[in-house]
Design a protein around this motif. Structure first.
Motif, PDB file in Angstrom:
ATOM      1  N   THR A 147      -4.893  -5.719   4.793  1.00  0.00           N
ATOM      2  CA  THR A 147      -4.712  -4.861   3.617  1.00  0.00           C
ATOM      3  C   THR A 147      -6.031  -4.271   3.125  1.00  0.00           C
ATOM      4  O   THR A 147      -6.025  -3.285   2.381  1.00  0.00           O
ATOM      5  N   VAL A 150      -6.235  -0.792   4.270  1.00  0.00           N
ATOM      6  CA  VAL A 150      -5.354   0.088   3.484  1.00  0.00           C
ATOM      7  C   VAL A 150      -6.001   0.390   2.139  1.00  0.00           C
ATOM      8  O   VAL A 150      -5.995   1.538   1.675  1.00  0.00           O
ATOM      9  N   HIS A 185       2.359   0.183   0.358  1.00  0.00           N
ATOM     10  CA  HIS A 185       2.290   0.060   1.812  1.00  0.00           C
ATOM     11  C   HIS A 185       3.035  -1.192   2.266  1.00  0.00           C
ATOM     12  O   HIS A 185       3.038  -2.232   1.587  1.00  0.00           O
TER      13      HIS A 185
END
Length: 231
Positions: A147, A150, A185
């Motif tokens: 993550t 992201v 996401h």
């Protein structure tokens, strides 16, 4: 399709958290009441000491800081921390700290898993619940590290705000908590779902020992020991 997607999102992130916490609470109480002798970490040090100390220390140091960071980062109201730092600054701080301690945790888990795979004797004594917990933790930490890539694509802190609002709505029993992460996401969503699933697995595995951390051992008074035999 939108209606189905909203229903699934509500089920996983609006209802499932309470199911997971309920299973964790009830399961731990029942296990402690009925099987107190099974309430332990089940150390495998006697079977194999290789890489255990290093792997265990790296994992525990990393996971402790990660847990504290998640609790503080998600549950601290925005109005409080914005008096000291901005939202983008907080996200950058979380990414740096999460990356460092996540890497420690990942390395420790890799050593612990490799140790069990490479030792036939240890592998034979590893229960299904042990493998389940190890691999769930390994995947969870891997998702958490993923993550970061992201988050690096949007440093405005918007996603971090949505995640913190979701967590704060969950712990305060406010409605429509799942709506905050509906458009986030998929990595964040799987990371959250797997983290909640660890609460479901905990009462039935060695993870229960986290509730029995010997914190008071550090503050205990000295014990006076006298020999039974006198000259």
């Amino acid at each position: 399709m939108d209606h189905l997607a909203n229903w699934i999102n509500t089920l996983f992130f609006g209802i499932y958290p309470y199911i997971a916490f309920a299973v964790f609470a009830v399961g731990c109480v029942v296990r402690f009441d009925r099987e107190q002798y099974s309430w332990k970490a089940s150390s495998s040090q006697l079977l194999d000491k290789s890489s255990l100390r290093l792997g265990s220390n790296l994992f525990h140091i990393g996971v402790l800081f990660i847990i504290v960071g998640h609790l503080v980062g998600l549950l601290t109201p925005t109005s409080i921390y914005t008096q000291f730092i901005t939202v983008p600054q907080k996200q950058l701080l979380a990414m740096v700290a999460g990356g460092i301690f996540g890497a420690l945790c990942f390395t420790g888990l890799l050593l612990l898993i490799t140790r069990r795979l490479n030792n036939p004797r240890l592998r034979e004594h590893t229960r299904f619940s042990d493998w389940l917990v190890l691999w769930m933790l390994f995947i969870q930490v891997s998702l958490g590290l993923s993550t970061l890539f992201v988050s690096a694509q949007h440093l405005d802190g918007g996603s971090m705000l949505n995640l913190s609002h979701w967590a704060q709505h969950i712990v305060t029993f406010q409605p429509n908590a799942a709506d905050f992460i509906k458009d986030e996401h998929w990595l964040f969503k799987v990371h959250i779902w797997l983290g909640l699933s660890l609460f479901v697995v905990a009462p039935f595995s060695r993870l229960v020992h986290v509730l029995s951390a010997p914190i008071w051992y550090v503050f205990r008074p000295y014990q006076v020991v006298r020999s039974r035999w006198t000259r």
